[in-house]
Design a protein around this motif. Structure first.
Motif, mmCIF file in Angstrom:
data_model
loop_
_atom_site.group_PDB
_atom_site.id
_atom_site.type_symbol
_atom_site.label_atom_id
_atom_site.label_comp_id
_atom_site.label_asym_id
_atom_site.label_seq_id
_atom_site.Cartn_x
_atom_site.Cartn_y
_atom_site.Cartn_z
ATOM 1 N N GLY A 11 0.786 -1.219 0.000
ATOM 2 C CA GLY A 11 0.000 0.000 0.000
ATOM 3 C C GLY A 11 0.824 1.277 0.000
ATOM 4 O O GLY A 11 0.285 2.356 -0.158
ATOM 5 N N HIS A 12 2.132 1.147 0.159
ATOM 6 C CA HIS A 12 2.997 2.331 0.222
ATOM 7 C C HIS A 12 4.186 2.177 -0.711
ATOM 8 O O HIS A 12 5.198 2.855 -0.552
ATOM 9 C CB HIS A 12 3.506 2.545 1.642
ATOM 10 N N GLU A 13 4.067 1.257 -1.663
ATOM 11 C CA GLU A 13 5.182 0.985 -2.571
ATOM 12 C C GLU A 13 5.743 2.227 -3.261
ATOM 13 O O GLU A 13 6.956 2.439 -3.267
ATOM 14 C CB GLU A 13 4.775 -0.034 -3.630
ATOM 15 N N ARG A 14 4.846 3.029 -3.834
ATOM 16 C CA ARG A 14 5.332 4.199 -4.567
ATOM 17 C C ARG A 14 6.051 5.209 -3.677
ATOM 18 O O ARG A 14 7.140 5.660 -3.996
ATOM 19 C CB ARG A 14 4.170 4.865 -5.302
ATOM 20 N N GLU A 15 5.422 5.495 -2.566
ATOM 21 C CA GLU A 15 6.024 6.450 -1.626
ATOM 22 C C GLU A 15 7.362 5.924 -1.108
ATOM 23 O O GLU A 15 8.360 6.638 -1.035
ATOM 24 C CB GLU A 15 5.050 6.668 -0.458
ATOM 25 N N GLN A 16 7.370 4.649 -0.769
ATOM 26 C CA GLN A 16 8.588 4.052 -0.236
ATOM 27 C C GLN A 16 9.696 4.055 -1.284
ATOM 28 O O GLN A 16 10.850 4.358 -0.994
ATOM 29 C CB GLN A 16 8.298 2.613 0.212
ATOM 30 N N ARG A 17 9.310 3.734 -2.503
ATOM 31 C CA ARG A 17 10.267 3.677 -3.595
ATOM 32 C C ARG A 17 10.894 5.058 -3.823
ATOM 33 O O ARG A 17 12.084 5.196 -4.040
ATOM 34 C CB ARG A 17 9.539 3.222 -4.865
ATOM 35 N N ARG A 18 10.044 6.077 -3.721
ATOM 36 C CA ARG A 18 10.501 7.453 -3.904
ATOM 37 C C ARG A 18 11.485 7.859 -2.795
ATOM 38 O O ARG A 18 12.546 8.416 -3.050
ATOM 39 C CB ARG A 18 9.286 8.399 -3.886
ATOM 40 N N VAL A 34 15.108 0.075 -6.301
ATOM 41 C CA VAL A 34 14.274 -1.120 -6.183
ATOM 42 C C VAL A 34 14.392 -1.888 -7.490
ATOM 43 O O VAL A 34 14.276 -1.304 -8.570
ATOM 44 C CB VAL A 34 12.801 -0.721 -5.960
ATOM 45 N N ALA A 35 14.657 -3.179 -7.415
ATOM 46 C CA ALA A 35 14.823 -4.013 -8.610
ATOM 47 C C ALA A 35 13.535 -4.079 -9.421
ATOM 48 O O ALA A 35 12.464 -3.727 -8.937
ATOM 49 C CB ALA A 35 15.238 -5.419 -8.194
ATOM 50 N N ALA A 36 13.676 -4.539 -10.654
ATOM 51 C CA ALA A 36 12.521 -4.631 -11.553
ATOM 52 C C ALA A 36 11.442 -5.530 -10.964
ATOM 53 O O ALA A 36 10.247 -5.312 -11.174
ATOM 54 C CB ALA A 36 12.965 -5.161 -12.907
ATOM 55 N N ASN A 37 11.846 -6.525 -10.205
ATOM 56 C CA ASN A 37 10.863 -7.429 -9.605
ATOM 57 C C ASN A 37 10.214 -6.808 -8.365
ATOM 58 O O ASN A 37 9.520 -7.482 -7.606
ATOM 59 C CB ASN A 37 11.538 -8.753 -9.239
#
Length: 105
Positions: free
Chosen positions: A78-85, A94-97
């Motif tokens: 639920g926070h992938e985008r924010e965390q990735r940023r 973050v790897a492609a997978n």
DNA sequence: TCCTTGACGAGAT
DNA sequence: CATCTCGCCAAGG
């Protein structure tokens, strides 16, 4: 006498205290696992407690929640985008997978 | 007090 | 990879 349920001296209070200390000591670019945090805090097998603390008190205590991933290197649901940023801002890719390689697997 | 719910983990199927 | 089981534990019903 310290009653077993005294919030200032209970076992759970000590666990939270130690875990929070470890979280606040994480440096930019350092990615760890829930279990790793628990181990470092001296409370092995308390990974769920680490997750609960991050979920409920990150804002209040300014905990670096984005530097913690699960044992598989998966980001917080639920926070992938924010965390990735936030990780990218610290030089962590973050790897492609969709995974990250934690420092302490 | 019992039961269920999780930002979890490791192992088995 | 998807599910399950079991371990661990605070919170809330």
């Amino acid at each position: 006498m310290r009653s077993s349920d005294d919030p200032k001296h209970s076992r759970s209070a000590a666990r939270e205290r130690d875990i929070i200390a470890v979280l606040l000591a994480l440096n930019p670019g350092e990615v760890v696992t829930y279990g790793g945090v628990a181990d470092t805090a001296g409370h092995p097998r308390q990974s769920r407690l680490v997750g609960r603390i991050l979920a409920e008190r990150s804002d209040e205590l300014d905990l670096p929640w984005w530097r913690v991933v699960n044992a598989s290197g998966r980001l917080v649901p639920g926070h992938e985008r924010e965390q990735r940023r936030l990780l990218a801002a610290e030089g962590v890719m973050v790897a492609a997978n969709g995974r990250v390689r934690p420092r302490n697997p």
